[in-house]
Design a protein around this motif. Structure first.
Motif, short mmCIF file in Angstrom:
data_model
loop_
_atom_site.label_atom_id
_atom_site.label_comp_id
_atom_site.label_asym_id
_atom_site.label_seq_id
_atom_site.Cartn_x
_atom_site.Cartn_y
_atom_site.Cartn_z
N SER A 360 -80.06 -15.23 -36.55
CA SER A 360 -79.57 -15.12 -34.87
C SER A 360 -78.08 -14.73 -35.40
O SER A 360 -76.77 -15.12 -36.62
CB SER A 360 -80.05 -16.04 -35.05
OG SER A 360 -79.17 -17.56 -35.46
N ALA A 361 -76.90 -15.11 -33.99
CA ALA A 361 -75.71 -15.32 -34.38
C ALA A 361 -75.04 -15.80 -35.13
O ALA A 361 -74.18 -15.30 -35.49
CB ALA A 361 -75.23 -15.11 -32.63
N ALA A 362 -76.17 -17.50 -35.40
CA ALA A 362 -75.28 -18.19 -35.92
C ALA A 362 -75.89 -17.98 -37.61
O ALA A 362 -74.99 -18.82 -38.42
CB ALA A 362 -75.93 -19.80 -35.57
N SER A 363 -76.63 -17.26 -37.81
CA SER A 363 -76.36 -16.68 -39.71
C SER A 363 -75.15 -15.38 -40.12
O SER A 363 -74.83 -16.00 -40.78
CB SER A 363 -77.80 -15.31 -39.29
OG SER A 363 -78.25 -15.86 -39.19
N PHE A 364 -74.05 -15.48 -38.73
CA PHE A 364 -72.85 -14.70 -39.32
C PHE A 364 -71.93 -16.21 -39.85
O PHE A 364 -71.42 -16.56 -38.01
CB PHE A 364 -72.45 -13.48 -38.49
CG PHE A 364 -73.87 -12.74 -38.73
CD1 PHE A 364 -74.20 -11.41 -39.52
CD2 PHE A 364 -74.54 -12.79 -37.14
CE1 PHE A 364 -75.31 -10.68 -39.83
CE2 PHE A 364 -76.12 -12.15 -37.61
CZ PHE A 364 -76.07 -11.13 -38.20
#
Length: 688
Positions: A360-364
């Motif tokens: 997800s976007a939070a993975s980066f």
């Protein structure tokens, strides 16, 4: 905190399109290209590059501090001699095979005494011989990829200059004006040398040094005319009088600079990446050259003498060009899954879907290292999804990757989010990610960090002209930061790479008495693999060829000096991997962990497809030795356990099967942030 000097993205794109258009050949030569700014190489459009970095924007404040550097020079970060420039006081440096350091009134040199303990091969700086010049300060006044010129001053007056170079045992001092210098020991056994010089020796601390000078010797004093010289060199053990005379003759002309030429032969794995280092003296004649152990001595006349160094006994030779080659290692970022069984394919399909579901976007992350690894991890997952024809998964992953890389490559990105973006340090001449990590704002580890970004972008943009066009303006600057093919007004030539050592240096300012250092040889290899792949994907043949040369040489060094080193000369050293390499020592240690798995693991991360062609060069026996140290209990549930299993799989078919079984059950917390279980399994399956 940083501010931006705003300029349009359109201008950046237009400038970037011109930067490397003239880079066409495989043969590149440089000679002192880093000595001044403002003169672009014929192969790089420096003006266009400068417009591109202006469009990107500048940092508010550099971290460099006061530098001991002549006006007009690009600050030399990540060099073997960077410690002479940065920090409160100049540090010792290690131009193999000698050490050299600034003293209160001049300089001192020594041939390090090499010793070995359980975890360290040491060859620290020693003061055996030197000159009292009456100096009170120094600065670096010129440099190239291999040599450095140090200017000695008394107040504003220039007294003279010393030239040092990797692969040269010579300390070459040339006087600016007429002067008398004092040697740290009496010069004895004087005689006539070539071209009107005087030769002699100095005995100090059990070591004899040769002296060749154009001046008049009187005990410890040498009277020099303007442009007169003193050249010092350590006399090798067991040298005969005739051999010392031959070395004195070769050392008579002061060293001035070292040129670099690189070329390639053949193609693919049958080719070679060649390096030629030209040692140029004032008289343009032959000099003393010391290749690294195992590097070869093509075209040199070797004396049969050696110097003890921290990498082994190095041959003492005479000539003017050091030539060596490394087998080409074709850049590769795609695993070969053609041999998978239907059962393995089904397992991998299920795992890719599972891993993709967690992205997800939070993975980066936002910093250039963590964020780069995150991009690399998901890009490899995307590649697997495309190989397995999982179109729905691949599309979703690609969309998330494009969104993230768009931020990193947006020239106005720092004005939007403040992170996941680069600004330009106009003092140090390089890009800095705006969420620094591991000292990246001090130019530490840039090739590690930026290699992940280039690798990820190459995977995602492969075959997409639109993505290449959108990302190329900033990514070409990212590539130039770590490996500009020539010095320009905006970037130094080959910022981190040492052509003599055949590896990179990771510390930007090198504030250490043991010289510069590099820990993760594998992340350096991965960086050059990413550079070559980005060059291929973006259509820059020059970038691709430079990446190929760097990749081949760094891989040779990683295999020879790190993963499978010849340690027979160091019986006190009790390990099989040398994981932290300095100018003045080699350690079985890491910066971050005392765990036994760390020294081997940091030399494997992140295991791109290309790694299989060099990390296993030591063979099954060496792999077994390394793993016995790294995981003595056979438990891979440790940091880097995933990469150690991938390494194990290279030993044999049976070991690959055992590694695959262990990989299926490896706890998720022991899979590195740059890796996924999908890639771990696919890597091992591809060994079958």
């Amino acid at each position: 905190m940083s501010v931006r000097l705003r300029a349009g993205a359109v201008a950046l794109a237009a400038a970037s399109a011109l930067v490397l258009t003239a880079c066409t050949g495989t043969e590149t030569g440089t000679g002192g290209a880093d000595r001044a700014t403002g003169t672009a190489s014929p192969t790089v459009d420096g003006a266009a590059q400068q417009r591109a970095v202006t469009a990107l924007g500048s940092v508010a404040e550099t971290t460099a501090g006061t530098m001991r550097l002549a006006d007009g020079l690009v600050p030399p970060t990540n060099r073997w001699f960077s410690g002479l420039v940065y920090g409160d006081a100049p540090q010792p440096v290690f131009p193999t095979p000698i050490s050299w350091q600034v003293t209160d009134d001049g300089f001192a040199a020594g041939l390090p005494v090499v010793s070995a303990t359980e975890k360290t091969i040491a060859g620290g700086a020693v003061q055996q011989v030197g000159l009292d010049l009456g100096a009170d300060r120094t600065l670096v006044s010129a440099y190239d990829q291999v040599s450095v010129t140090v200017e000695h001053r008394a107040g504003a007056a220039v007294l003279g200059r010393t030239v040092l170079a990797q692969g040269s045992p010579l300390v070459s001092y040339t006087a600016e004006g007429a002067q008398t210098v004092t040697v740290t020991g009496a010069v004895t056994g004087t005689g006539d040398g070539p071209d009107g010089t005087t030769t002699g020796t100095i005995a100090a601390d059990g070591r004899t040094w040769g002296v060749v000078t154009s001046g008049e010797v009187d005990g410890r004093s040498i009277r020099l005319a303007a442009d007169g010289s003193v050249v010092l060199f350590p006399v090798p053990d067991d040298a005969t009088t005739k051999q010392v005379q031959a070395l004195s003759a070769a050392a008579a002309s002061p060293l001035q600079q070292v040129t670099l030429a690189r070329s390639s032969t053949g193609s693919g794995s049958d080719g070679a990446q060649r390096t030629a280092l030209g040692y140029r003296t004032a008289a343009t004649g032959k000099t003393v050259i010391v290749p690294q152990p195992g590097q070869g001595a093509t075209g040199l006349r070797c004396t049969g003498l050696h110097y003890a160094t921290i990498t082994g006994d190095a041959p003492v030779c005479i000539g003017d060009v050091l030539r060596f080659s490394a087998p080409s290692l074709p850049a590769d970022d795609e695993l070969d899954l053609s041999g998978l069984t239907s059962s393995q394919r089904d397992t991998l399909v299920a795992q890719v879907r599972a891993d993709a579901g967690g992205v997800s976007a939070a993975s980066f992350g936002a910093d250039s290292y963590g964020g780069g690894k995150d991009l690399y991890r998901v890009a490899n997952l995307y590649r697997l999804a495309t190989q397995l024809d999982l179109d729905d998964v691949a599309t979703g992953l690609q969309q998330q990757l494009v969104t993230q890389i768009d931020q990193w490559t947006d020239p106005d990105g720092c004005g939007v989010s403040g992170t996941r973006c680069f600004l330009y340090d106009d003092t140090v001449k390089g890009l800095v990610g705006q969420a620094p990590s591991y000292g990246s704002d001090e130019f530490n580890d840039h090739h590690f960090h930026y290699g992940y970004l280039l690798s990820a972008a190459a995977i995602v943009a492969d075959g997409s002209d639109d993505l290449v066009a959108k990302w190329k303006p900033v990514l070409d600057l990212v590539a130039a930061d770590i490996a500009s093919p020539a010095a320009t007004e905006s970037f130094p030539e080959l910022r981190v790479y040492d052509p003599y050592a055949q590896h990179s240096w990771a510390s930007g300012y090198s504030p250490f008495a043991d010289g510069n250092n590099q820990e993760s040889s594998s992340e350096a290899v991965s960086a050059w693999n990413g550079l070559a792949r980005w060059g291929a994907v973006s259509g820059s043949r020059a970038t691709e060829e430079l990446g190929d040369w760097l990749l081949a040489n760094e891989a040779v060094s990683a295999q020879r000096d790190v993963l499978d080193p010849d340690l027979r000369a160091f019986p006190g050293f009790e390990h099989t991997v040398v994981s932290l390499n300095w100018g003045g020592k080699r350690d079985h240690a890491t910066w971050f962990s005392a765990d036994p798995a760390a020294p081997a693991g940091i030399e494997l991360i992140p295991m791109p497809a290309v790694a299989a062609d060099y990390v296993a060069a030591g063979g099954e026996e060496q792999i077994a030795k390394v793993l016995r140290e790294a995981v003595p209990e056979g438990d891979y549930a440790v940091q880097f356990g995933d990469y150690l299993l991938m390494y194990r799989a290279l030993a044999s078919g049976a070991e690959a099967e055992a590694a695959l079984d262990a990989a299926r059950d490896l706890p998720a917390e022991d899979i590195d942030t740059g890796n996924t279980r999908s890639y771990l399994l696919a890597w091992i399956m591809a060994r079958g």
